[in-house]
Design a protein around this motif. Structure first.
Motif, PDB file in Angstrom:
ATOM      1  N   PRO B  46       0.761  -1.113  -0.007  1.00 32.59           N
ATOM      2  CA  PRO B  46       0.001   0.049   0.030  1.00 32.59           C
ATOM      3  C   PRO B  46       0.838   1.356  -0.107  1.00 32.59           C
ATOM      4  O   PRO B  46       0.437   2.298  -0.592  1.00 32.59           O
ATOM      5  N   GLY B  47       1.981   1.387   0.719  1.00 36.77           N
ATOM      6  CA  GLY B  47       2.755   2.438   1.047  1.00 36.77           C
ATOM      7  C   GLY B  47       3.438   2.942  -0.511  1.00 36.77           C
ATOM      8  O   GLY B  47       3.013   3.936  -0.714  1.00 36.77           O
ATOM      9  N   GLN B  48       3.791   2.107  -1.290  1.00 40.29           N
ATOM     10  CA  GLN B  48       4.313   2.304  -2.779  1.00 40.29           C
ATOM     11  C   GLN B  48       3.278   2.844  -3.463  1.00 40.29           C
ATOM     12  O   GLN B  48       3.343   3.544  -4.165  1.00 40.29           O
ATOM     13  N   LEU B  49       2.057   2.053  -3.175  1.00 36.85           N
ATOM     14  CA  LEU B  49       1.080   2.570  -4.188  1.00 36.85           C
ATOM     15  C   LEU B  49       0.420   3.933  -4.035  1.00 36.85           C
ATOM     16  O   LEU B  49       0.290   4.738  -4.735  1.00 36.85           O
ATOM     17  N   ILE B  50       0.337   4.147  -2.704  1.00 41.10           N
ATOM     18  CA  ILE B  50      -0.310   5.321  -2.117  1.00 41.10           C
ATOM     19  C   ILE B  50       0.749   6.779  -2.718  1.00 41.10           C
ATOM     20  O   ILE B  50       0.289   7.539  -3.143  1.00 41.10           O
ATOM     21  N   SER B  51       2.039   6.149  -2.888  1.00 35.32           N
ATOM     22  CA  SER B  51       3.076   7.265  -3.333  1.00 35.32           C
ATOM     23  C   SER B  51       2.854   7.781  -4.796  1.00 35.32           C
ATOM     24  O   SER B  51       2.787   8.919  -5.209  1.00 35.32           O
ATOM     25  N   ARG B  52       2.638   6.517  -5.459  1.00 33.14           N
ATOM     26  CA  ARG B  52       2.356   6.537  -6.897  1.00 33.14           C
ATOM     27  C   ARG B  52       1.092   7.423  -7.187  1.00 33.14           C
ATOM     28  O   ARG B  52       1.115   8.172  -8.275  1.00 33.14           O
ATOM     29  N   THR B 100      -5.094  -0.301   6.770  1.00 31.34           N
ATOM     30  CA  THR B 100      -3.966   0.926   6.200  1.00 31.34           C
ATOM     31  C   THR B 100      -4.900   1.988   6.049  1.00 31.34           C
ATOM     32  O   THR B 100      -6.054   2.321   5.718  1.00 31.34           O
ATOM     33  N   ASP B 101      -4.160   3.226   6.404  1.00 28.43           N
ATOM     34  CA  ASP B 101      -4.547   4.430   6.324  1.00 28.43           C
ATOM     35  C   ASP B 101      -4.508   5.085   4.836  1.00 28.43           C
ATOM     36  O   ASP B 101      -3.468   5.051   4.264  1.00 28.43           O
ATOM     37  N   LEU B 102      -5.696   5.387   4.158  1.00 27.39           N
ATOM     38  CA  LEU B 102      -5.765   5.964   3.024  1.00 27.39           C
ATOM     39  C   LEU B 102      -5.824   7.383   3.028  1.00 27.39           C
ATOM     40  O   LEU B 102      -5.042   8.120   2.351  1.00 27.39           O
ATOM     41  N   VAL B 103      -6.793   7.746   3.781  1.00 27.21           N
ATOM     42  CA  VAL B 103      -7.060   9.105   3.731  1.00 27.21           C
ATOM     43  C   VAL B 103      -6.100  10.043   4.462  1.00 27.21           C
ATOM     44  O   VAL B 103      -5.596  10.971   3.608  1.00 27.21           O
ATOM     45  N   GLY B 104      -5.361   9.643   5.406  1.00 24.18           N
ATOM     46  CA  GLY B 104      -4.182  10.485   5.964  1.00 24.18           C
ATOM     47  C   GLY B 104      -2.916  10.692   5.048  1.00 24.18           C
ATOM     48  O   GLY B 104      -2.894  12.089   4.729  1.00 24.18           O
ATOM     49  N   PRO B 105      -2.523   9.931   4.641  1.00 24.04           N
ATOM     50  CA  PRO B 105      -1.265  10.031   3.699  1.00 24.04           C
ATOM     51  C   PRO B 105      -1.725  10.734   2.457  1.00 24.04           C
ATOM     52  O   PRO B 105      -0.834  11.694   1.924  1.00 24.04           O
ATOM     53  N   ILE B 106      -3.005  10.314   1.736  1.00 23.16           N
ATOM     54  CA  ILE B 106      -3.464  11.217   0.450  1.00 23.16           C
ATOM     55  C   ILE B 106      -3.640  12.687   0.873  1.00 23.16           C
ATOM     56  O   ILE B 106      -3.202  13.565   0.201  1.00 23.16           O
ATOM     57  N   GLN B 107      -4.110  12.940   1.916  1.00 26.76           N
ATOM     58  CA  GLN B 107      -4.476  14.317   2.424  1.00 26.76           C
ATOM     59  C   GLN B 107      -3.214  15.009   2.701  1.00 26.76           C
ATOM     60  O   GLN B 107      -3.079  16.052   1.994  1.00 26.76           O
ATOM     61  N   ARG B 108      -2.293  14.409   3.304  1.00 25.82           N
ATOM     62  CA  ARG B 108      -1.149  15.279   3.766  1.00 25.82           C
ATOM     63  C   ARG B 108      -0.213  15.527   2.515  1.00 25.82           C
ATOM     64  O   ARG B 108       0.504  16.477   2.182  1.00 25.82           O
TER      65      ARG B 108
END
Lengths: 326, 326
Positions: B46-52, B100-108
């Motif tokens: 998830p971490g890698q995907l969220i970065s992309r 997996t936190d989706l909202v937090g990292p995407i918002q930040r």
């Protein structure tokens, strides 16, 4: 979210298929006093009954003005404001009662005060939301199991309406292995109501619920089917609590505690830990599936609550209009 | 009621178990343009995907500011604002994705813009409410039947939330006489998803849905169980329309039209005229049970809609604060 006006003096009518319970007051403690309540048999002459109801409230009104009336009615009913049949009991098979306007004559008969109108189960649910076991919960279901099975409640702070209103008594359920009982619903045979209502229990066991021994298989089937139905309701509405009212839950010789224990266990077994919430796992379920705090007064208290809610809605509308005019 | 802000330029993420579909735009026509959308395989990191995902939106953001992002996610998810796990995918068995936190990292990662977050099916439902077959309907259900079965929608103008969120794929249904298929749900065996999802069809017929001949009994069972499930949903939520999306509805050689025809017929037979509404009687049902108008874009359009809705909610809060300060 429901704006609460629990302080208003209002009238309430629990309009049931057997009797109409009428009361005035501000809160549940008021409806316990005999001078604040009365009952009329429903009968088959709505016009006559409605006149008697109006007379009773008019007499109360002459002592202290009523801010509103709430009607929690047997159904099916038309809840669509703006519909020409709003406030009517619609297609009931009950002799004399099909297409009966309840709201119109009562409102006109009592000086055009606001009239709140909803199903009996939404009413009872609202009563539990104002003063009982649904307090503070914006998503919950109130089930009644008695002569029939019905359910109402709230989703996100709004009473459950829609195309018409919920008819959860007619859910279709898996049959328990070995159960050959055909069911008693004239529309669906073995829907939930067809398998679990008071008349279904009587037909299955040959004796009314209160006389069935605790170890009779009828109780096993009863609680298992209720477990299936509640599991389905949990999967569909995701309520924060499920309240079971009505007479069957008292469960005669089995007892209310053992009845709830069995139902909770069946719900957990059916869901099999799929819905992950402290309310559904382990002991949490004891606070999740509960009887009404208002007991047998849930219905008439709910009618009062419907009256108070209608005042809040009317007030909110006035405020909006003032805001626009300002 | 949902305040509509369909004019805002926002991002949307349809976060599925197989792929993440990302898009930017104001409306469904925007997501059809290749330059406005992309897809990433979900994978197990998830971490890698969220970065992309963040990088892709950041590039879009550098050309035109995004008012918000909407995320319509596979689940189960935590939708309770105020919960420490709000915005997380919670107990999924999908490798790598539990908690997996989706909202937090995407918002930040995107400058703290508003992020709307809901289930994939509530998202797709909101898309149909903004631009499709649920337009103007405050009570409706959006069902997807594909790898799994899920449903969302609205009750009285609010997306369906509650204790968690609906899990209608796990409804328990009566077994069709003669059907011995044990079902494939790892939790419940023969719940709705266990009997009717794509993998269930494959297991039952030994061949994928698109290759099953129109007269194969698998279609009879499939449409009958869907009929039972929709009848139960009608009895529980009383939706004003039911939309069926997902791949299974296309029904291969049987065809989408015949599939819907059979489902509608089974719903009517199951309810047996008990719920009296023009939408459920006679030909009314053809407009009551329908495919999504947005077709396969319902999900990603729904994600855009969730973003736009979040802006409306944020705006409403600001207005209230201003009113208080004033």
């Amino acid at each position: 979210m429901v704006v609460e006006r629990k302080d208003l003096f209002v009238g309430g009518i629990e309009a049931g298929g057997t009797k109409f319970v009428c009361a005035v007051g501000r809160a549940p403690e008021d409806v316990c006093r005999p001078e604040n309540r009365t009952e009329f048999p429903t009968g088959d002459n709505p016009g006559q009954l409605i006149s008697r109801v109006i007379d009773w409230f008019a007499e109360k009104q002459s002592r202290e003005p009523l801010s509103a009336i709430g009607i929690a009615s047997f159904g099916p009913v038309d809840l669509e404001k703006g519909s020409p049949r709003y406030g009517h009991i619609t297609s009931t098979p009950k002799p004399g009662w099909a297409n009966t306007d309840l709201v119109g004559p009562i409102q006109r008969g009592l000086g055009n005060i606001p009239v709140g109108f909803d199903t009996d189960v939404n009413g009872a649910g609202l009563g539990e939301y104002f003063w009982g076991n649904a307090s503070g919960l914006e998503d919950f279901v109130y089930i009644t199991i008695g002569t029939g099975i019905g359910a109402g409640g709230m989703a996100r702070g709004q009473l459950l309406h829609g195309l018409v209103h919920p008819e959860m008594g007619h859910l279709r359920l898996p049959r328990v292995a070995g159960d050959e009982f055909p069911g008693v619903c004239p529309y669906h045979k073995d829907c939930w109501e067809g398998l679990c209502s008071g008349p279904a229990i009587l037909k299955r066991a040959g004796t009314p619920a209160e006389k069935i021994p605790p170890d009779h298989p009828a109780w096993k089937y009863e609680t298992q089917y209720i477990g299936y139905a509640i599991a389905n309701i949990v999967c569909t509405l995701s309520p924060r609590r499920v309240i079971i009212g009505g007479s069957v839950r008292k469960a005669g010789q089995l007892g209310e505690e053992a009845f709830f224990h069995a139902v909770r266990e069946h719900v957990q077994t059916t869901l099999n830990n799929y819905v992950v919430s402290p309310s559904l796992l382990g002991d949490g379920v004891h606070r999740y599936i509960v009887p009404p705090l208002l007991g047998d007064n849930a219905g008439v208290c709910g009618a009062l609550a419907l009256g108070q809610l209608e005042c809040s809605i009317a007030e909110e509308c006035r405020e909006k209009v003032q805001l626009i005019n300002y």
